[in-house]
Scaffold this active site. Structure first.
Site, short mmCIF file in Angstrom:
data_model
loop_
_atom_site.label_atom_id
_atom_site.label_comp_id
_atom_site.label_asym_id
_atom_site.label_seq_id
_atom_site.Cartn_x
_atom_site.Cartn_y
_atom_site.Cartn_z
N LYS A 1 105.31 -2.62 -41.17
CA LYS A 1 105.01 -1.11 -41.58
C LYS A 1 105.70 -0.36 -40.43
CE LYS A 1 100.88 0.10 -42.34
NZ LYS A 1 99.43 0.65 -42.25
N THR B 1 99.18 10.10 -44.11
CA THR B 1 98.91 8.98 -44.79
C THR B 1 99.30 9.24 -46.33
OG1 THR B 1 97.84 8.05 -42.99
CG2 THR B 1 98.00 6.79 -44.85
N LYS C 1 101.33 -0.23 -31.63
CA LYS C 1 100.82 0.91 -32.16
C LYS C 1 100.14 0.56 -33.42
CE LYS C 1 100.91 5.35 -32.57
NZ LYS C 1 99.32 5.07 -32.48
N GLY D 1 93.77 6.41 -35.47
CA GLY D 1 92.32 6.34 -36.07
C GLY D 1 92.80 5.33 -37.39
N ASP D 2 91.71 4.92 -38.04
CA ASP D 2 91.81 4.00 -39.30
C ASP D 2 90.32 4.48 -39.68
OD1 ASP D 2 93.55 1.91 -40.70
OD2 ASP D 2 91.49 1.20 -40.78
N SER E 1 102.47 9.67 -36.49
CA SER E 1 101.96 9.15 -35.36
C SER E 1 102.90 9.11 -34.17
CB SER E 1 101.21 7.82 -35.09
OG SER E 1 99.81 8.39 -35.44
N LYS F 1 96.53 -3.41 -33.65
CA LYS F 1 95.27 -2.84 -34.00
C LYS F 1 94.10 -3.15 -33.46
CE LYS F 1 94.57 -0.57 -38.33
NZ LYS F 1 95.23 -0.04 -39.05
N ASN G 1 90.09 10.21 -45.04
CA ASN G 1 91.09 10.84 -44.68
C ASN G 1 92.19 10.75 -45.58
OD1 ASN G 1 93.91 10.11 -43.10
ND2 ASN G 1 93.16 12.01 -42.35
N GLN H 1 100.92 -4.05 -39.82
CA GLN H 1 101.26 -3.22 -39.01
C GLN H 1 102.63 -3.27 -38.21
OE1 GLN H 1 98.53 -0.44 -38.62
NE2 GLN H 1 100.47 0.89 -38.30
#
Ligand code: NDP
Ligand code: 2IT
Length: 458
Positions: free
Chosen positions: A119, A214, A95, A170-171, A390, A131, A245, A116
């Protein structure tokens, strides 16, 4: 004695990694930030050393690279590189977001995917780390060009992802518009309607609060750090970088908590508004960035009393971090707070830093914060709210349920509080005092390492 064995094992792994990937400095930086935290953990868990968990943890389970060809509005054929990295799937399907930015390469995505893993573990949700992205630059491209790019990108990516395999989101450079095009392409190619991407629109399986998550999460985390030190964010002067964002919703939550955000930035420069960015100004910024896709310099033309300073690429420091403040929320990109910036922040009175971006502070900057007792929330803890929601979007999709705003927001607040507590407890337990960087590394690592051990050598 044991400590020496652990330290030298860690050094061996680091040296081998540096020799293997000399062209991936961001990845080496991200790993180098984590491994010192693991010395006391490995001392207490020799079984992790025996199973060579560390060496396995720093190699991605898979890296997919592919060509993305697409036609622009002038009829020219363009070629970009696409990537998807499944870094570690021990605790759940891969993810993590997709980044579309000209600076994207395998090393940058490996750093992001590695972060990630920790996290996602901290969120308490069953998600592994991944990612992906492309060196495509969406800036200045029409909606049609972005759509054709996304369709071509998904024309290959679809083979490698799935709602139980790998779930992108997204990123940088990938927001609601891009997720929509990517989802449409996936749905058509595979003839399925599933929760394969998160950050979807509310009309097609998205979750309330995901766009906000976020930025809100980074402020909830800051609030938690402040409260544990007997302080509050009310009336505090806050520096925010970025204007995408994460930055936008960090400012929104700061306003709601009575704090005063006075800066924003993009790659062209930064604005300073000493009067504070209020709700009306923020609404204008959201329209500028999300609909008109304009530059932050326009803020200074719109709001008298504010100033715009263009980016000086030759300068050794970013003057945004010299503005006197109480708190800082870096929300743009990696390595935006270097040693000098960190010193400038401390000199300007800053006592709290909560990272909305991934790895925005370099190791020298982190040492400065540590030396000066700045309350420091590292990205893998402070910005975990996005991926956490998410995961809530995935839960809702699989249950065919839709939770209301308050339900999701309450869960997000609970998760951020929990991440703070887990990180603080791990820091204390492993001899790192109140250091949340070490604490979050340890807490994130333990769950993944135990899962890897249980699953054998695979
Ligand atoms: P956006 O694309 O929405 O916004 C990115 C912002 O950062 C823009 O203002 C952009 O300016 C600026 N920026 C990007 N790259 C650079 C650069 N190299 N130098 C200077 N400014 C730059 O992205 P997000 O807000 O989603 O992401 C911001 C950060 O937060 C990233 O580090 C991301 O990895 C992290 N993050 C995002 C999450 C999410 O849910 N979206 C979750 C967790 C972390 P410009 O427009 O000029 O490029
Ligand atoms: O860095 C990140 O955590 C993200 N870009 C969000 C990832 C996600 O899957 O929501």
């Amino acid at each position: 004695m044991l400590e020496t064995v652990c330290s030298s094992r860690i050094e061996e792994v680091m040296t081998a990694l540096e020799a293997r990937y000399p062209d991936q400095p961001e990845f080496l930086q991200a790993v180098g930030e984590v491994v010192p935290s693991l010395v006391p953990v490995l001392e207490q868990h020799p079984e992790f050393i025996e199973a060579n968990i560390l060496e396995r943890l720093v190699e991605p389970e898979r890296v997919v690279k592919f060509r993305v060809s697409w036609v622009d509005d002038e009829g020219n054929v363009n070629v970009n590189r696409g990537f998807r990295i499944g870094f570690n799937g021990a605790i759940g399907p891969y993810k993590g977001g997709l980044r579309f930015h000209p600076t994207v390469n395998e090393g940058v995505l490996k750093f992001l995917a590695f972060e990630q893993v920790f996290k996602n573990s901290l969120t308490g949700q069953p998600i592994g780390g991944g990612k992906g992205g492309s060196d495509f630059d969406p800036r200045g491209r029409s909606d049609g060009e972005v759509m054709r790019f996304c369709q071509s990108f998904m024309g290959e990516l679809y083979r490698h992802i799935g709602p139980d395999t790998d779930i992108p989101a997204g990123d940088i450079g990938v927001g609601g518009r891009e997720v929509g095009y990517l989802f449409g392409a996936y749905r058509k190619i595979t003839n399925t309607f599933t929760g394969v991407l998160t950050g979807r629109g509310l009309e097609y399986g998205g979750s309330l609060i995901r766009p906000e998550a976020t930025g809100y999460g980074a402020v909830y985390f800051a609030d938690e750090m402040a409260r544990h030190s007997g302080k509050s964010l009310e009336d505090k002067i806050c520096l925010v970088s970025g204007s995408g964002n994460v930055a936008q919703y960090a400012v929104e939550k700061l306003i709601q908590l009575g704090a005063k955000a006075v800066t924003l930035s993009d790659s062209s420069g930064w604005i300073h508004d000493p009067a504070g960015i209020d709700n009306a100004k923020l609404e204008w910024v959201m329209d500028l960035k999300n609909n008109r896709r304009g530059r932050i310099s326009e803020y200074a033309e719109e709001f008298p009393g504010s100033t715009f300073t263009p980016t000086d690429r030759e300068a050794a420091s970013n003057p945004l971090w010299s503005v006197p403040s109480d708190c800082a929320f870096p929300c743009a990109t990696q390595n935006e707070i270097l040693g000098t910036d960190a010193r400038n922040l401390v000199e300007g009175g800053c006592w709290l830093v909560s990272e909305g971006a991934n790895m925005p502070t370099d190791p020298t900057g982190q040492s400065v914060f540590r030396e000066h007792g700045v309350l420091y929330g590292p990205g893998k803890a402070a910005n975990a709210g996005g991926v956490a929601v998410s995961a809530l979007e995935m839960s809702q999709a699989s249950q065919r349920q839709f939770w209301n705003r308050d339900e999701v927001d309450n869960k997000l607040q609970g998760i951020m509080k929990n991440i703070h507590e887990m990180s603080a407890n791990a820091a204390a337990e492993y001899g790192f005092g109140q250091d949340l960087l070490h604490g979050s590394n340890v807490a994130g690592f333990l769950k993944v390492a135990r899962a890897m051990l249980s699953q054998g050598v695979i």
